[in-house]
Design an enzyme around this catalytic site. Structure first.
Site, PDB file in Angstrom:
ATOM      1  N   CYS A   3       0.895  -1.167   0.000  1.00 49.59           N
ATOM      2  CA  CYS A   3       0.000   0.000   0.000  1.00 49.59           C
ATOM      3  C   CYS A   3       0.922   1.202   0.000  1.00 49.59           C
ATOM      4  CB  CYS A   3      -0.920   0.027   1.221  1.00 49.59           C
ATOM      5  SG  CYS A   3      -1.837   1.584   1.358  1.00 49.59           S
ATOM      6  N   CYS A  14      -0.658   4.218   2.471  1.00 45.97           N
ATOM      7  CA  CYS A  14      -0.527   4.101   3.932  1.00 45.97           C
ATOM      8  C   CYS A  14      -0.243   2.658   4.297  1.00 45.97           C
ATOM      9  CB  CYS A  14      -1.742   4.678   4.655  1.00 45.97           C
ATOM     10  SG  CYS A  14      -3.353   4.118   4.075  1.00 45.97           S
ATOM     11  N   SER A  15      -1.268   1.887   4.663  1.00 50.56           N
ATOM     12  CA  SER A  15      -1.018   0.505   5.055  1.00 50.56           C
ATOM     13  C   SER A  15      -2.267  -0.337   4.854  1.00 50.56           C
ATOM     14  CB  SER A  15      -0.557   0.448   6.515  1.00 50.56           C
ATOM     15  OG  SER A  15      -1.494   1.128   7.339  1.00 50.56           O
ATOM     16  N   CYS A  16      -3.013  -0.095   3.777  1.00 53.54           N
ATOM     17  CA  CYS A  16      -4.204  -0.898   3.489  1.00 53.54           C
ATOM     18  C   CYS A  16      -3.778  -2.350   3.323  1.00 53.54           C
ATOM     19  CB  CYS A  16      -4.899  -0.385   2.231  1.00 53.54           C
ATOM     20  SG  CYS A  16      -5.514   1.302   2.420  1.00 53.54           S
TER      21      CYS A  16
END
Lengths: 101, 202
Positions: free
Chosen positions: B106, B109-111
């Site tokens: 991602c 961000c951090s999906c």
């Protein structure tokens, strides 16, 4: 070559877990979409802020923007929490009511 | 201010104090329930993890009809096993082949597919992984100990809030006749993100 998964806790400190849960709960409740959240969060990360600090900043920004938690109010209350911590002996849960004054 | 109150040396991390302040404001306004927050944290810190994704992968290895469904509509296929994203996100399964290795990132961000893999590991959230795996995937994979043959292409998938990816690694050789339950023990988290492959049978 394969390697076993390294066991890892997702959070390094309880406040990280707390702000994670808070954000998911707010999104579950419909205050913002997860897409809107990731954009706000991604913008803070892109600015070079560390992961969990960026998370808190992004959430504060969203809540300030919609007028739910004005920054001054957050800062004042954060100071009250700090006062409560100072007035609380070790080993006892910190409660806002314990803030002196 | 007079110091007529007991003073202790408890000190909150400034971020801890701000998070407590936010939670206090939101609780007072009735926008969150602290008990609900605890349930969310408990769920993602301890209950949901890569075993969910491993069960999906192992079933796909042993059940061609399910594999086909997973390839066409992963959201529905994993939903049938009880794995439904809480944010209404869709899941896409990307299948490794001898010619193509898939890896997920991602960049924003951090999906990450929480319901299938739990919360992302530290490296997945790091700026280095998020920026580098797109530019030089082979070098990053090599750092994970994964050296792919030169003829194997690498495809990088960039997750979003709405679409999260699950890599279906290749079934290891020497596992003919294994049950899905037994196969699932070979499916590591990293193999479902694409920074690893499934473990070989011992």
């Amino acid at each position: 070559m394969t390697r076993p998964d390294t066991p890892e806790t997702p959070f390094d400190a309880p406040w990280q877990a707390q702000v994670f849960g808070l954000t998911v709960a707010l999104s579950d409740g419909g205050l913002f979409t997860w897409d809107a959240w990731t954009r706000a969060f991604g913008a803070r990360l892109a600015a070079g802020v560390g992961y969990w600090d960026a998370w808190v900043q992004a959430l504060e920004g969203m809540l300030a923007q919609c007028g739910i938690a004005p920054p001054d109010e957050v800062t004042a209350l954060a100071n009250r929490w700090q006062d409560a911590a100072h007035a609380t002996p070790h080993g006892v849960a910190i409660r806002l009511e314990n803030a002196p004054g | 201010m007079p110091h007529d109150h007991p003073h202790h040396d408890n000190h909150l991390d400034p971020m801890d104090a701000r998070v407590r302040a936010l939670e206090t404001i939101l609780t007072r306004k009735g926008l969150v329930d602290p008990a609900a927050i605890d349930v969310i944290v408990e769920t993602y810190a301890h209950k949901v993890g890569p075993r969910n994704g491993a069960a999906v992968v192992a079933r796909a290895w042993t059940d061609p009809a399910f594999a086909d469904w997973l390839a066409r509509d992963a959201t529905a296929a994993v939903g049938s096993m009880g794995f439904t994203g809480r944010q209404g996100e869709h899941v896409q399964a990307v299948f490794n082949t001898p010619q193509t290795h898939n890896v997920v990132v991602c960049t924003l961000c951090s999906c990450y597919p929480w319901t299938l893999l739990g919360l992302p590991p530290v490296w997945y959230k790091s700026p280095a992984y998020r920026s580098r795996v797109v530019i030089e995937p082979r070098a990053v994979l090599a750092e994970f100990g994964l050296d792919l043959p030169p003829e194997c292409q690498v495809r990088v998938w960039d997750s979003t809030a709405e679409l999260r990816y699950l890599v279906v690694p290749l079934r290891p050789a020497g596992t003919e006749g294994w049950s899905a339950e037994r196969l699932a023990t070979l499916v590591t988290r990293d193999s479902m993100v694409g920074t690893g492959i499934a473990q070989a049978p011992q």
